[in-house]
Design a protein around this motif. Structure first.
Motif, PDB file in Angstrom:
ATOM      1  N   ARG A 170      35.584  46.335  49.813  1.00 27.68           N
ATOM      2  CA  ARG A 170      36.947  47.333  49.459  1.00 27.68           C
ATOM      3  C   ARG A 170      37.841  46.347  48.954  1.00 27.68           C
ATOM      4  O   ARG A 170      38.160  44.921  49.297  1.00 27.68           O
ATOM      5  CB  ARG A 170      37.577  47.380  50.987  1.00 27.68           C
ATOM      6  CG  ARG A 170      39.020  48.191  50.959  1.00 27.68           C
ATOM      7  CD  ARG A 170      39.395  48.527  52.499  1.00 27.68           C
ATOM      8  NE  ARG A 170      40.508  49.213  52.167  1.00 27.68           N
ATOM      9  CZ  ARG A 170      41.828  48.297  52.359  1.00 27.68           C
ATOM     10  NH1 ARG A 170      41.527  47.004  52.605  1.00 27.68           N
ATOM     11  NH2 ARG A 170      43.071  48.824  52.382  1.00 27.68           N
ATOM     12  N   GLN A 171      38.308  46.663  47.737  1.00 31.29           N
ATOM     13  CA  GLN A 171      39.219  45.799  46.801  1.00 31.29           C
ATOM     14  C   GLN A 171      40.747  46.463  47.370  1.00 31.29           C
ATOM     15  O   GLN A 171      41.013  47.547  47.662  1.00 31.29           O
ATOM     16  CB  GLN A 171      39.308  46.164  45.603  1.00 31.29           C
ATOM     17  CG  GLN A 171      37.870  45.530  44.943  1.00 31.29           C
ATOM     18  CD  GLN A 171      37.755  45.374  43.689  1.00 31.29           C
ATOM     19  OE1 GLN A 171      38.220  46.384  42.967  1.00 31.29           O
ATOM     20  NE2 GLN A 171      37.021  44.455  42.963  1.00 31.29           N
ATOM     21  N   ALA A 172      41.711  45.519  47.086  1.00 30.19           N
ATOM     22  CA  ALA A 172      43.032  45.879  47.359  1.00 30.19           C
ATOM     23  C   ALA A 172      43.654  46.797  46.486  1.00 30.19           C
ATOM     24  O   ALA A 172      43.469  46.757  45.058  1.00 30.19           O
ATOM     25  CB  ALA A 172      43.997  44.806  47.378  1.00 30.19           C
ATOM     26  N   SER A 173      44.213  47.930  46.960  1.00 30.65           N
ATOM     27  CA  SER A 173      44.627  48.968  46.012  1.00 30.65           C
ATOM     28  C   SER A 173      46.167  48.768  45.306  1.00 30.65           C
ATOM     29  O   SER A 173      46.393  49.342  44.374  1.00 30.65           O
ATOM     30  CB  SER A 173      44.759  50.432  46.625  1.00 30.65           C
ATOM     31  OG  SER A 173      45.431  50.249  47.630  1.00 30.65           O
ATOM     32  N   ILE A 213      40.160  37.037  41.376  1.00 30.65           N
ATOM     33  CA  ILE A 213      39.429  37.056  40.356  1.00 30.65           C
ATOM     34  C   ILE A 213      38.283  35.984  40.224  1.00 30.65           C
ATOM     35  O   ILE A 213      37.090  36.118  39.951  1.00 30.65           O
ATOM     36  CB  ILE A 213      40.152  37.125  38.980  1.00 30.65           C
ATOM     37  CG1 ILE A 213      40.986  38.629  39.050  1.00 30.65           C
ATOM     38  CG2 ILE A 213      39.395  37.412  37.674  1.00 30.65           C
ATOM     39  CD1 ILE A 213      42.020  38.599  37.887  1.00 30.65           C
ATOM     40  N   SER A 214      38.923  34.705  40.460  1.00 33.80           N
ATOM     41  CA  SER A 214      38.122  33.669  40.209  1.00 33.80           C
ATOM     42  C   SER A 214      36.991  33.339  41.263  1.00 33.80           C
ATOM     43  O   SER A 214      37.018  34.056  42.525  1.00 33.80           O
ATOM     44  CB  SER A 214      38.873  32.289  40.470  1.00 33.80           C
ATOM     45  OG  SER A 214      38.280  31.042  40.670  1.00 33.80           O
ATOM     46  N   LEU A 215      35.843  33.339  40.988  1.00 29.00           N
ATOM     47  CA  LEU A 215      34.438  33.154  41.461  1.00 29.00           C
ATOM     48  C   LEU A 215      34.645  32.001  42.674  1.00 29.00           C
ATOM     49  O   LEU A 215      34.192  32.154  43.781  1.00 29.00           O
ATOM     50  CB  LEU A 215      33.241  33.041  40.862  1.00 29.00           C
ATOM     51  CG  LEU A 215      32.008  32.702  41.606  1.00 29.00           C
ATOM     52  CD1 LEU A 215      31.877  34.212  42.346  1.00 29.00           C
ATOM     53  CD2 LEU A 215      30.859  32.881  40.628  1.00 29.00           C
ATOM     54  N   VAL A 250      43.808  28.907  47.596  1.00 26.38           N
ATOM     55  CA  VAL A 250      43.304  29.633  46.454  1.00 26.38           C
ATOM     56  C   VAL A 250      43.986  31.101  46.102  1.00 26.38           C
ATOM     57  O   VAL A 250      43.630  31.698  45.204  1.00 26.38           O
ATOM     58  CB  VAL A 250      42.026  29.907  46.642  1.00 26.38           C
ATOM     59  CG1 VAL A 250      41.136  28.478  46.972  1.00 26.38           C
ATOM     60  CG2 VAL A 250      41.673  30.715  48.015  1.00 26.38           C
ATOM     61  N   VAL A 251      44.924  31.276  46.813  1.00 27.15           N
ATOM     62  CA  VAL A 251      45.798  32.601  46.636  1.00 27.15           C
ATOM     63  C   VAL A 251      47.063  32.146  45.743  1.00 27.15           C
ATOM     64  O   VAL A 251      47.613  31.251  46.251  1.00 27.15           O
ATOM     65  CB  VAL A 251      46.133  33.230  47.919  1.00 27.15           C
ATOM     66  CG1 VAL A 251      47.031  34.588  47.918  1.00 27.15           C
ATOM     67  CG2 VAL A 251      44.893  33.506  48.799  1.00 27.15           C
ATOM     68  N   PRO A 252      47.484  32.980  44.930  1.00 24.43           N
ATOM     69  CA  PRO A 252      48.453  32.839  43.887  1.00 24.43           C
ATOM     70  C   PRO A 252      49.806  32.776  44.994  1.00 24.43           C
ATOM     71  O   PRO A 252      49.886  33.639  45.769  1.00 24.43           O
ATOM     72  CB  PRO A 252      48.531  33.729  42.851  1.00 24.43           C
ATOM     73  CG  PRO A 252      47.007  34.259  42.817  1.00 24.43           C
ATOM     74  CD  PRO A 252      46.610  34.114  44.201  1.00 24.43           C
ATOM     75  N   THR A 253      50.682  31.844  44.831  1.00 21.35           N
ATOM     76  CA  THR A 253      52.029  31.631  45.553  1.00 21.35           C
ATOM     77  C   THR A 253      52.836  32.839  45.439  1.00 21.35           C
ATOM     78  O   THR A 253      53.814  33.016  45.868  1.00 21.35           O
ATOM     79  CB  THR A 253      52.551  30.351  45.164  1.00 21.35           C
ATOM     80  OG1 THR A 253      53.004  30.669  43.598  1.00 21.35           O
ATOM     81  CG2 THR A 253      51.742  29.248  45.511  1.00 21.35           C
TER      82      THR A 253
END
Length: 289
Positions: free
Chosen positions: A116-119, A178-180, A240-243
């Motif tokens: 499930r991806q974030a919508s 997106i980043s592996l 690893v999550v954008p601020t």
């Protein structure tokens, strides 16, 4: 040009010999597979006959498989009927899920969450908020450990912020990034990363499980050491999550230090040596070998 009936050259003889060898090898493989099939059918038939005719009694056969497909409702009914399995002392065993219940939850809830991806950005922000809530719960556990409040620690570890909500948030973030490299940093949950990448999520869950099982056995400083593993795993996920998805800044990381000013210097040295030994055991320097 007429086709010769017999091999006239050495190359033709070799080719004919190879074709004959392949035919023999194929026949041997088919014969082997057929033999395995008949043997497996025979074993199944014998097991069927053994259960029907050779077992001592029907009651024993029923007891052998009793409870394998039961759920929470059946376990409650068994206890209320005075079943020998559940006595007054064993009532706490009723909520423990069976293997079938665990696998049903795994297939119906956990696996779909992996894909499930974030919508929208709001879902990612909600997931990041849950990681911050987990970090707040870890800070609360530190205070409880210092105060020897074991029962409250058990309840806090089982709260959704450190269990179900944390797992769902990690799954959503892993699929949405997106980043592996960032996905691998989060990884899968502890019970499902056997052939996958075990990352920060599995580290946090494993440490929490160890702490939960050893509450009341460990000393506060040992609890704080395990909680430090959980905290660093949560911070690795947030790193690893954008601020842009943060609702507040991440608090400064403060490594645990023994605060024993009232203790003697000898006791302080022993505690520091024990912490150093535990840290070396948990974090071996594989790269130096």
């Amino acid at each position: 040009m007429p086709i010769p009936l017999f091999a006239s050259t050495q190359e033709d003889s070799i080719a004919a010999s190879n074709r004959g060898g392949l035919e023999i090898a194929g026949f041997e493989i088919i014969a082997h597979l057929s033999l395995c099939l008949f043997i497996s059918i025979g074993l199944c038939k014998y097991e069927d006959y053994d259960c029907q005719a050779l077992k001592p009694s029907v009651h024993l056969r029923r007891q052998a498989i009793k409870g394998m497909a039961e759920g929470y409702q059946e376990r409650q009914q068994d206890w209320r009927q005075g079943d020998m399995i559940y006595t007054n002392e064993d009532i706490s065993l009723i909520p423990i899920q069976s293997y079938n219940e665990i696998m049903e939850k795994h297939r119906s809830q956990r696996v779909p969450n992996w894909n499930r991806q974030a919508s929208s950005d709001s879902e990612i922000r909600t997931a990041v908020r849950e990681i911050f809530n987990a970090l707040d719960s870890v800070n609360e556990l530190k205070i409880l450990a210092d105060n020897y409040d074991w029962e409250e620690m058990r309840l806090t570890i089982r709260e959704p912020s450190l269990s179900s909500n944390f797992e769902k948030s990690c799954s959503l973030l892993r699929k949405s990034l997106i980043s592996l490299e960032a996905r691998n940093e989060i990884g899968f949950d502890w019970g499902s990363c056997a052939w996958r990448h075990c990352g920060a999520e599995a580290d946090a869950q494993e440490a929490l499980a160890e702490l939960y099982n050893l509450i009341g056995v460990l000393e506060p400083f040992e609890c704080r050491f395990i909680l430090d593993v959980v905290e660093r795993s949560l911070r690795d996920i947030l790193a690893v999550v954008p601020t842009t998805y943060y609702e507040k800044p991440v608090s400064e990381y403060l490594p645990y230090k023994i605060r024993d000013m009232e203790q003697s210097k000898e006791e302080s040295t022993l505690d520091e040596e024990l912490l150093s030994t535990i840290e070396q055991f948990r974090n071996p320097q594989w790269d130096d070998e």
